[in-house]
Motif scaffolding. Structure first.
Motif, PDB file in Angstrom:
ATOM      1  N   ILE A  13      16.761  40.846   1.700  1.00  0.00           N
ATOM      2  CA  ILE A  13      17.243  39.814   0.779  1.00  0.00           C
ATOM      3  C   ILE A  13      18.419  39.089   1.399  1.00  0.00           C
ATOM      4  O   ILE A  13      19.333  39.684   1.932  1.00  0.00           O
ATOM      5  CB  ILE A  13      17.661  40.434  -0.563  1.00  0.00           C
ATOM      6  CG1 ILE A  13      16.426  41.021  -1.243  1.00  0.00           C
ATOM      7  CG2 ILE A  13      18.318  39.420  -1.454  1.00  0.00           C
ATOM      8  CD1 ILE A  13      16.753  41.691  -2.550  1.00  0.00           C
ATOM      9  N   LEU A  15      21.771  36.574   1.176  1.00  0.00           N
ATOM     10  CA  LEU A  15      22.820  36.213   0.215  1.00  0.00           C
ATOM     11  C   LEU A  15      22.599  34.816  -0.334  1.00  0.00           C
ATOM     12  O   LEU A  15      23.059  34.473  -1.409  1.00  0.00           O
ATOM     13  CB  LEU A  15      24.200  36.300   0.890  1.00  0.00           C
ATOM     14  CG  LEU A  15      24.688  37.710   1.224  1.00  0.00           C
ATOM     15  CD1 LEU A  15      26.033  37.627   1.910  1.00  0.00           C
ATOM     16  CD2 LEU A  15      24.789  38.566  -0.016  1.00  0.00           C
ATOM     17  N   GLY A  18      20.905  34.385  -3.951  1.00  0.00           N
ATOM     18  CA  GLY A  18      21.549  35.101  -5.044  1.00  0.00           C
ATOM     19  C   GLY A  18      21.098  34.640  -6.411  1.00  0.00           C
ATOM     20  O   GLY A  18      21.110  35.409  -7.370  1.00  0.00           O
ATOM     21  N   THR A  21      18.137  36.623  -8.291  1.00  0.00           N
ATOM     22  CA  THR A  21      18.275  38.007  -8.727  1.00  0.00           C
ATOM     23  C   THR A  21      18.205  38.093 -10.247  1.00  0.00           C
ATOM     24  O   THR A  21      18.478  37.137 -10.976  1.00  0.00           O
ATOM     25  CB  THR A  21      19.612  38.601  -8.262  1.00  0.00           C
ATOM     26  OG1 THR A  21      20.678  37.871  -8.873  1.00  0.00           O
ATOM     27  CG2 THR A  21      19.742  38.508  -6.750  1.00  0.00           C
ATOM     28  N   SER A 195      25.861  38.532  -8.702  1.00  0.00           N
ATOM     29  CA  SER A 195      24.583  38.633  -7.992  1.00  0.00           C
ATOM     30  C   SER A 195      24.799  38.947  -6.527  1.00  0.00           C
ATOM     31  O   SER A 195      24.080  39.759  -5.937  1.00  0.00           O
ATOM     32  CB  SER A 195      23.802  37.326  -8.143  1.00  0.00           C
ATOM     33  OG  SER A 195      23.493  37.076  -9.497  1.00  0.00           O
ATOM     34  N   GLN A 198      25.549  42.544  -6.216  1.00  0.00           N
ATOM     35  CA  GLN A 198      24.349  43.357  -6.338  1.00  0.00           C
ATOM     36  C   GLN A 198      23.472  43.253  -5.092  1.00  0.00           C
ATOM     37  O   GLN A 198      22.887  44.235  -4.644  1.00  0.00           O
ATOM     38  CB  GLN A 198      23.539  42.930  -7.568  1.00  0.00           C
ATOM     39  CG  GLN A 198      24.189  43.291  -8.896  1.00  0.00           C
ATOM     40  CD  GLN A 198      24.301  44.796  -9.088  1.00  0.00           C
ATOM     41  OE1 GLN A 198      25.289  45.412  -8.691  1.00  0.00           O
ATOM     42  NE2 GLN A 198      23.291  45.389  -9.675  1.00  0.00           N
ATOM     43  N   ILE A 199      23.403  42.043  -4.524  1.00  0.00           N
ATOM     44  CA  ILE A 199      22.579  41.857  -3.322  1.00  0.00           C
ATOM     45  C   ILE A 199      23.133  42.680  -2.169  1.00  0.00           C
ATOM     46  O   ILE A 199      22.379  43.289  -1.394  1.00  0.00           O
ATOM     47  CB  ILE A 199      22.522  40.362  -2.940  1.00  0.00           C
ATOM     48  CG1 ILE A 199      21.626  39.623  -3.930  1.00  0.00           C
ATOM     49  CG2 ILE A 199      22.003  40.172  -1.529  1.00  0.00           C
ATOM     50  CD1 ILE A 199      21.570  38.147  -3.705  1.00  0.00           C
ATOM     51  N   LYS A 200      24.452  42.721  -2.044  1.00  0.00           N
ATOM     52  CA  LYS A 200      25.052  43.527  -0.971  1.00  0.00           C
ATOM     53  C   LYS A 200      24.707  44.996  -1.150  1.00  0.00           C
ATOM     54  O   LYS A 200      24.426  45.708  -0.172  1.00  0.00           O
ATOM     55  CB  LYS A 200      26.570  43.319  -0.958  1.00  0.00           C
ATOM     56  CG  LYS A 200      27.001  41.954  -0.442  1.00  0.00           C
ATOM     57  CD  LYS A 200      28.517  41.830  -0.416  1.00  0.00           C
ATOM     58  CE  LYS A 200      28.940  40.478   0.157  1.00  0.00           C
ATOM     59  NZ  LYS A 200      30.416  40.323   0.178  1.00  0.00           N
ATOM     60  N   GLN A 203      21.100  45.374  -0.175  1.00  0.00           N
ATOM     61  CA  GLN A 203      20.959  45.313   1.287  1.00  0.00           C
ATOM     62  C   GLN A 203      21.372  46.632   1.923  1.00  0.00           C
ATOM     63  O   GLN A 203      20.735  47.091   2.880  1.00  0.00           O
ATOM     64  CB  GLN A 203      21.802  44.169   1.839  1.00  0.00           C
ATOM     65  CG  GLN A 203      21.197  42.801   1.601  1.00  0.00           C
ATOM     66  CD  GLN A 203      22.056  41.682   2.153  1.00  0.00           C
ATOM     67  OE1 GLN A 203      23.280  41.805   2.225  1.00  0.00           O
ATOM     68  NE2 GLN A 203      21.434  40.602   2.538  1.00  0.00           N
TER      69      GLN A 203
END
Length: 473
Positions: A13, A15, A18, A21, A195, A198-200, A203
């Motif tokens: 995913i 960044l 974002g 998400t 978001s 959360q993505i971090k 990942q």
């Protein structure tokens, strides 16, 4: 073309995505609902305040109409002029008009159109004023006005300025617009920031799961926070603990069996060799042939056990522990020189070419063993008079090794299976072997994160090793 690494690398995913998400979508929905609610509340407040101030203005106008009821029609014009002269704040406006609409007194120049006119004597308790604009007045005010027709036919108009109401209404509208926009913008920015957070986390989980898929079963998902992702990470880590425990038990049992059986098999082979030697002394050729055939089978079993133990050793090595800088052209040169006599003995032409290139980082012994298995595999399945070529080239991503032969090849539906333990392709089942050589190659490639592709040479097989990382670490 098939690659064992293609399913491991995955798509990570970004960044920049974002807004795709679930967190951002739900926060966007919440922001829209919250903004609409705030704007509805402000609109309700604006309507309530405006209505209350208009009712207050109407009450003041009704009180003044009652005051002028006590004044006769003859004195009404002078009373209005006096009231206008004493009006300092210019909040009230008065107008007296004849029956034909001609202005008689007051500061209202013309009779406002569409203004309802009541008759004298009618109840004013429920009278509701009208908001009208005095267009012909110098200041052009907007007023809340009531009008009545007197017994003599003259028409009295009284208005109270609603400038304060308009100002408050304008301010409330500004608050409505800017407050709504501010709430929406703040919610969207907050949603995007959450978001990204959360993505971090996702990942980080992806990186660990990729390492686990590559064979590093000791890795565990990161634990931080107290939300659903943390709960999921706890569950997955518990599952990995159990999987690692079971795999360790199975591996220990298999390694123990292989190790324990290898010694008796070596003894059996020695006894068979002694039997064959004794049979040759006494001249029993049949017993000698049977003993030699049994010795070959014992050698095959010993080879399989050695390969199994070797694969276990490779799997037990710590990732990149033995990695060093190495020269691939030198390794390929040594490999081909080693196998050239074997190829000549089997009447196979072995050709190789290795371009000069920068050193790579890896375990030289393991790579030599893996490339040896590839070359040995090609020579073993190439018929007499055939060709085997080894070519090392440099691509934009890194070194690429191609081993090509003109043997029976590997069917497309078997190219993944031949990388597993003990699998033998249908076309080559008659050739002696353990079915573990390509399994060792696959294990070494996974450890180095190199790509291994198998395709057809029509006829023959092509093994392509891409010596660069194939997944994000």
């Amino acid at each position: 073309m098939s690659s064992p690494n293609s399913s491991r690398s995955g798509s990570f995913i970004s960044l920049g995505r974002g807004w795709h998400t679930t967190t951002f979508r739900w926060l966007t929905v919440y922001a829209v609902v919250f903004t609409i609610s705030i704007m509805s509340l402000l609109a309700f407040v604006e309507q309530s305040v405006t209505r209350a101030m208009e009712n207050e203005a109407d009450s003041g106008v009704r009180w003044q109409l009652r005051y002028f009821d006590s004044i006769t029609d003859a004195d009404l014009a002078s009373a209005i002029d006096k009231r206008v002269q004493h009006e300092q704040h210019r909040s009230n406006y008065y107008g007296l008009f004849a029956a034909d609409g001609r202005r008689l007194a007051g500061d209202i120049v013309t009779l406002p159109s569409r203004l309802s006119i009541t008759q004298t004597g009618e109840s004013r308790n429920d009278a509701i004023g009208q908001t009208v604009s005095l267009a012909h007045n110098p200041s052009m005010p907007t007023v809340r006005a009531l009008a009545e027709r007197r017994a003599s036919g003259v028409q009295l108009v009284i208005g109270r300025s609603v400038a304060d109401i308009i100002d408050i209404k304008d301010e409330l509208i500004k608050a409505l617009v800017w407050g709504g926009l501010s709430c929406a913008a703040a919610s969207l920015v907050t949603g995007l920031l959450l978001s990204i957070r959360q993505i971090k986390r996702v990942q980080a989980i992806q990186r660990v799961t990729t390492q686990i898929a590559q064979g590093d079963i000791k890795q565990r998902l990161p634990i931080n926070g107290g939300d659903e992702l943390t709960l999921l990470s706890h569950l997955v880590n518990y599952m990995l603990d159990e999987v690692e425990r079971l795999m360790t038990e199975v591996k220990t049992a298999c390694d123990g069996i292989a190790h324990d059986l290898r010694t008796p098999l070596a003894h059996v082979r020695t006894l068979l060799t002694n039997i064959a030697d004794r049979a040759s002394v006494i001249g029993d050729n049949q017993v000698q042939d049977l003993a030699k055939e049994a010795s070959l089978e014992a050698d095959s079993l010993l080879g399989r056990f050695r390969a199994l133990l070797r694969m276990s050793e490779i799997g037990a090595l710590k990732r990149r522990e033995g990695f060093r800088s190495l020269s691939l052209p030198t390794l390929i040169f040594e490999l081909c020189e080693l196998y050239e006599p074997l190829a000549e003995e089997m009447s196979i032409r072995l050709r190789w070419n290795a371009e000069s290139m920068e050193p790579i980082y890896g375990d030289r012994d393991l790579l030599f063993e893996a490339f040896s298995n590839l070359l040995d595999n090609s020579i073993k399945f190439t018929p007499a008079g055939g060709d085997v070529s080894v070519e090392l080239t440099s691509s934009t991503l890194g070194p690429r090794l191609v081993v090509l032969d003109n043997g029976p090849g590997i069917a497309e539906n078997e190219r993944e299976a031949v990388l597993q333990r003990f699998y033998r392709a249908e076309k080559t089942r008659h050739v002696p072997g353990s079915g573990l050589g390509l399994g060792i190659v696959s294990a070494v490639m996974r450890m180095h994160d190199f790509g291994l592709n198998i395709c057809s040479a029509n006829p023959g097989a092509v093994f392509v090793v891409e010596c660069w990382p194939h997944s994000l670490q």
